[in-house]
Every structure is written in structure tokens, then in C-alpha cells.
Design a protein around this motif. Structure first.
Motif, short mmCIF file in Angstrom:
data_model
loop_
_atom_site.label_atom_id
_atom_site.label_comp_id
_atom_site.label_asym_id
_atom_site.label_seq_id
_atom_site.Cartn_x
_atom_site.Cartn_y
_atom_site.Cartn_z
N ASP A 250 -31.90 -11.79 -11.15
CA ASP A 250 -30.68 -12.60 -11.21
C ASP A 250 -29.44 -11.73 -11.03
OD1 ASP A 250 -29.36 -15.23 -11.82
OD2 ASP A 250 -28.56 -14.06 -13.49
N HIS A 251 -29.44 -10.54 -11.64
CA HIS A 251 -28.29 -9.65 -11.48
C HIS A 251 -28.18 -9.15 -10.04
CE1 HIS A 251 -26.91 -9.32 -15.62
NE2 HIS A 251 -28.18 -9.26 -16.01
N GLU A 252 -29.32 -8.93 -9.40
CA GLU A 252 -29.33 -8.37 -8.05
C GLU A 252 -28.82 -9.34 -7.00
OE1 GLU A 252 -33.29 -5.60 -8.97
OE2 GLU A 252 -33.37 -7.19 -7.46
N ILE A 253 -29.09 -10.63 -7.18
CA ILE A 253 -28.82 -11.58 -6.08
C ILE A 253 -27.64 -12.51 -6.35
CG2 ILE A 253 -31.21 -11.54 -5.31
CD1 ILE A 253 -31.72 -14.15 -6.74
N ARG A 254 -27.02 -12.38 -7.51
CA ARG A 254 -25.89 -13.25 -7.82
C ARG A 254 -24.77 -13.10 -6.80
NH1 ARG A 254 -24.21 -12.70 -14.00
NH2 ARG A 254 -26.45 -12.58 -14.41
N GLY A 255 -24.59 -11.89 -6.29
CA GLY A 255 -23.53 -11.66 -5.31
C GLY A 255 -23.74 -12.38 -4.00
N PHE A 256 -24.97 -12.86 -3.76
CA PHE A 256 -25.27 -13.63 -2.55
C PHE A 256 -25.23 -15.14 -2.83
CE2 PHE A 256 -27.57 -9.58 -2.15
CZ PHE A 256 -26.98 -9.10 -0.98
N ASN A 257 -24.72 -15.51 -4.01
CA ASN A 257 -24.66 -16.91 -4.43
C ASN A 257 -26.06 -17.53 -4.58
OD1 ASN A 257 -23.08 -19.15 -5.28
ND2 ASN A 257 -23.31 -20.11 -3.26
N VAL A 258 -27.01 -16.70 -4.97
CA VAL A 258 -28.37 -17.16 -5.28
C VAL A 258 -28.62 -16.87 -6.76
CG1 VAL A 258 -30.82 -16.98 -4.73
CG2 VAL A 258 -29.11 -16.59 -2.94
N CYS A 259 -29.12 -17.87 -7.48
CA CYS A 259 -29.29 -17.74 -8.93
C CYS A 259 -30.75 -17.93 -9.33
CB CYS A 259 -28.45 -18.80 -9.66
SG CYS A 259 -26.66 -18.61 -9.40
N VAL A 260 -31.06 -17.43 -10.50
CA VAL A 260 -32.41 -17.56 -11.07
C VAL A 260 -32.32 -18.32 -12.38
CG1 VAL A 260 -34.46 -16.33 -11.90
CG2 VAL A 260 -33.11 -15.37 -10.03
N VAL A 261 -33.26 -19.25 -12.58
CA VAL A 261 -33.41 -19.96 -13.85
C VAL A 261 -34.79 -19.68 -14.41
CG1 VAL A 261 -33.69 -22.25 -14.91
CG2 VAL A 261 -31.77 -21.82 -13.38
N LEU A 262 -34.83 -19.34 -15.68
CA LEU A 262 -36.10 -19.21 -16.40
C LEU A 262 -36.31 -20.48 -17.21
CD1 LEU A 262 -36.24 -15.58 -17.84
CD2 LEU A 262 -38.08 -16.75 -16.61
N LEU A 263 -37.31 -21.26 -16.84
CA LEU A 263 -37.62 -22.48 -17.57
C LEU A 263 -38.75 -22.17 -18.54
CD1 LEU A 263 -36.54 -25.49 -17.17
CD2 LEU A 263 -38.88 -25.95 -16.45
N GLU A 264 -38.56 -22.49 -19.82
CA GLU A 264 -39.49 -22.07 -20.86
C GLU A 264 -40.04 -23.26 -21.65
OE1 GLU A 264 -37.34 -17.82 -21.91
OE2 GLU A 264 -36.46 -19.68 -22.66
N PRO A 265 -41.11 -23.90 -21.13
CA PRO A 265 -41.73 -24.99 -21.89
C PRO A 265 -42.55 -24.44 -23.06
CG PRO A 265 -42.35 -25.03 -19.54
CD PRO A 265 -41.75 -23.70 -19.84
N THR A 266 -42.77 -25.29 -24.05
CA THR A 266 -43.77 -24.98 -25.06
C THR A 266 -45.10 -25.50 -24.55
OG1 THR A 266 -44.33 -25.18 -27.41
CG2 THR A 266 -43.34 -27.12 -26.35
N PHE A 267 -46.13 -25.59 -25.40
CA PHE A 267 -47.41 -26.14 -24.95
C PHE A 267 -47.18 -27.50 -24.31
CE2 PHE A 267 -48.97 -23.28 -28.39
CZ PHE A 267 -49.77 -22.47 -27.59
N THR A 268 -47.84 -27.72 -23.18
CA THR A 268 -47.71 -28.97 -22.45
C THR A 268 -49.10 -29.55 -22.22
OG1 THR A 268 -45.80 -28.01 -21.31
CG2 THR A 268 -46.71 -30.02 -20.37
N ASN A 269 -49.20 -30.85 -22.24
CA ASN A 269 -50.51 -31.50 -22.11
C ASN A 269 -50.94 -31.52 -20.65
OD1 ASN A 269 -52.83 -33.01 -22.49
ND2 ASN A 269 -51.87 -34.36 -23.99
N THR A 270 -51.41 -30.35 -20.18
CA THR A 270 -51.87 -30.21 -18.80
C THR A 270 -53.25 -29.58 -18.79
OG1 THR A 270 -51.02 -27.96 -18.50
CG2 THR A 270 -49.49 -29.78 -18.05
N LYS A 271 -53.90 -29.61 -17.62
CA LYS A 271 -55.21 -28.99 -17.48
C LYS A 271 -55.15 -27.49 -17.73
CE LYS A 271 -57.09 -32.40 -14.24
NZ LYS A 271 -57.62 -32.64 -12.87
N LEU A 272 -54.01 -26.86 -17.39
CA LEU A 272 -53.87 -25.42 -17.59
C LEU A 272 -54.06 -25.06 -19.05
CD1 LEU A 272 -53.08 -22.58 -16.51
CD2 LEU A 272 -50.71 -23.16 -17.09
#
Length: 273
Positions: A160-182
Motif C-alpha cells: 500500500d505504501h509503495e503504490i499509493r503514489g500511483f493512485n492505487v490502494c490496498v484494502v485488507l478485509l478481515e472476516p471472522t469465521f464464516t460459514n463456508t466450505k473452506l
């Protein structure tokens, strides 16, 4: 505006990926879903599926080139494909650990490297890496999975720090346990549990009880849509419990966090040394 946005989602044939592909398509995004076997994916109106194995350099390159040839750009990359592994760290073979990291860490890295040139050229882009609360918390008997998510978080924050200057951003999405096959059908280490059997069984039962009442993949998909449309925040816990855990990790004393986690995972009090 969303009708002009092109979204790529890995692991789109089931779980969080499938729910996100459906929701984003319903909201007017052009969605390209990546799956190892697109024939196994349920057809979704507005979603085009293509073959991608995130553990294979050529497969990733071919998939991204296909999307760019069809849509001309990629505005949003959602790195969702992942695998899990249950078992003691001591019993985890290097090959088993490598498989987890190849999908959960090197997979997103391959996708990021493939899409970034076009995003930088356009000076616009968003990369959403689906992590987990286990990216900032420990998980007994899921140590390699948790460490892969910790690694993904470090990679994401640095990127995120490296690419912010190119107007590209990173999001970290952090779910808890989810009812999926995984979560429900997580692979187990090949070496028998042995001396860890009693505690591992108790922990696995505690986790499975949480999964049975866990949010559906749609709840995480809602958070992904909100992350795209809403104000930018790099780290975004997905859901009330994930937000609570994030705050507890940051503000509670370490001893209290340790005791809470051991209780959650079915451990008794820590033995005196």
C-alpha cells in the motif's frame, strides 16, 4: 459509476467469492470470476468466469491477459482464493505448509504483479486482499493458516505504501469465521494428532460450534461492496465480531487477550511453568 468498473475475483466459484461476484454484478459492476474449474461454478448473471490457478504463473498471466483483452482494464482486484489446514504446527510437513502459502500468499502476489502494470498506467486501482481475523490473532492448531494470513497482512501494508503514489490502494478485509466450505471442510495434517489429540479435538469442536452460527458469505460480500463504494480505510474487519476482536487485540492487555483466546479455542488455564 459501477457500470464502468471492472472487477476480478479469484476463488469465485464458491463461498465468499461466489457471493461477492453475485452481489457486485447485481450492483452493475463488470465482474470476471476466476476459478480452477469454471465448469463447476454456478452461472451468475453478469459474471464471466475464466480459468485461473493462482499457484501457477502462466495460468495467472493468461487469465489477466484475457480480462484485459475483453474489458480493456481492471479497476478492482479481489484476492479471495484460499486454502486452510488444521493440525499441530509440529505435525505440519514442509510440503503441507508450502501448499498453504502458495495459495494464500504467493497466489495474491502473482495476481498483484499481473494487474499492477495496467493499474499504474491508468493511475487508478483498488486491490482487496481477503485476510482474516487470524491475520492479527493466533489460532492454535491452525498455525500455518494463521501465519499465511499474517504474511498477507504484512505484504499488503507494505504494498500500500509503495503504490499509493500511483493512485492505487490496498484494502485488507478481515472476516471472522464464516460459514463456508473452506472453514467447514478444512484439510487436516497427514501426521496423526498423537499427543495433541485431546486438546486438538476440543479446539476443533469449539471452532466448529462457532462456524455453525457464523455469518454467511453474503455478509462478507456486503462488506466488500462497502469497501469499494465507501470511504477508504486500509484495514477493514468484516462484521461486528471481527471489529470487536480487532479492538481487543489493540487495546486489551496481552494477558487478558491470551486468556480470552484460550477460552474461545477450548483450552483450560495455562499451566504454571
Amino acid at each position: 459509476m459501477s457500470k464502468d468498473k471492472v472487477v476480478v475475483i479469484t476463488g469465485a466459484s464458491s463461498g465468499i467469492g461466489e457471493a461477492s461476484a453475485r452481489l457486485l454484478a447485481q450492483n452493475g459492476f463488470q465482474v470476471f470470476g476466476g476459478a480452477r474449474d469454471p465448469k463447476r461454478a454456478h452461472p451468475i448473471a453478469g459474471v464471466r468466469f475464466g480459468t485461473v490457478d493462482v499457484t501457477d504463473d502462466a495460468s495467472v498471466s493468461n487469465f489477466v491477459e484475457w480480462v484485459l483483452s475483453e474489458a480493456g482494464k481492471i479497476d478492482i482486484l479481489i484476492n479471495n482464493a484460499g486454502v486452510s489446514l488444521v493440525g499441530p504446527v509440529e505435525n505440519t510437513s514442509i510440503s503441507e505448509a508450502h501448499k498453504v502459502f502458495d495459495t494464500n500468499v504467493f497466489g495474491p502476489l502473482r495476481m498483484i504483479r499481473a494487474v499492477l502494470p495496467s493499474m499504474r498506467a491508468a493511475r487508478s486501482g483498488l486491490i482487496i486482499n481477503v485476510s482474516s481475523v487470524l491475520g492479527f490473532l493466533p489460532a492454535p492448531f491452525m498455525g500455518v493458516y494463521a501465519s499465511s494470513k499474517h504474511a498477507l497482512e504484512g505484504l499488503s501494508e507494505s504494498l500500500d505504501h509503495e503504490i499509493r503514489g500511483f493512485n492505487v490502494c490496498v484494502v485488507l478485509l478481515e472476516p471472522t469465521f464464516t460459514n463456508t466450505k473452506l472453514d467447514v471442510n478444512a484439510a487436516q495434517t497427514e501426521i496423526p494428532l498423537g499427543v495433541y489429540a485431546t486438546q486438538a479435538d476440543a479446539t476443533i469442536k469449539a471452532v466448529q460450534a462457532q462456524i455453525r452460527t457464523a455469518p454467511s458469505p453474503r455478509a462478507v460480500a456486503d462488506k466488500i461492496l462497502a469497501a469499494i463504494d465507501g470511504p477508504y480505510r486500509m484495514r477493514q474487519p468484516a462484521g461486528g465480531q471481527a471489529t470487536l476482536l480487532s479492538r481487543l487485540r489493540r487495546f486489551m492487555p496481552a494477558g487478558a487477550v491470551d486468556r480470552s483466546l484460550r477460552k474461545t479455542f477450548g483450552f483450560g488455564k495455562r499451566s504454571a511453568s
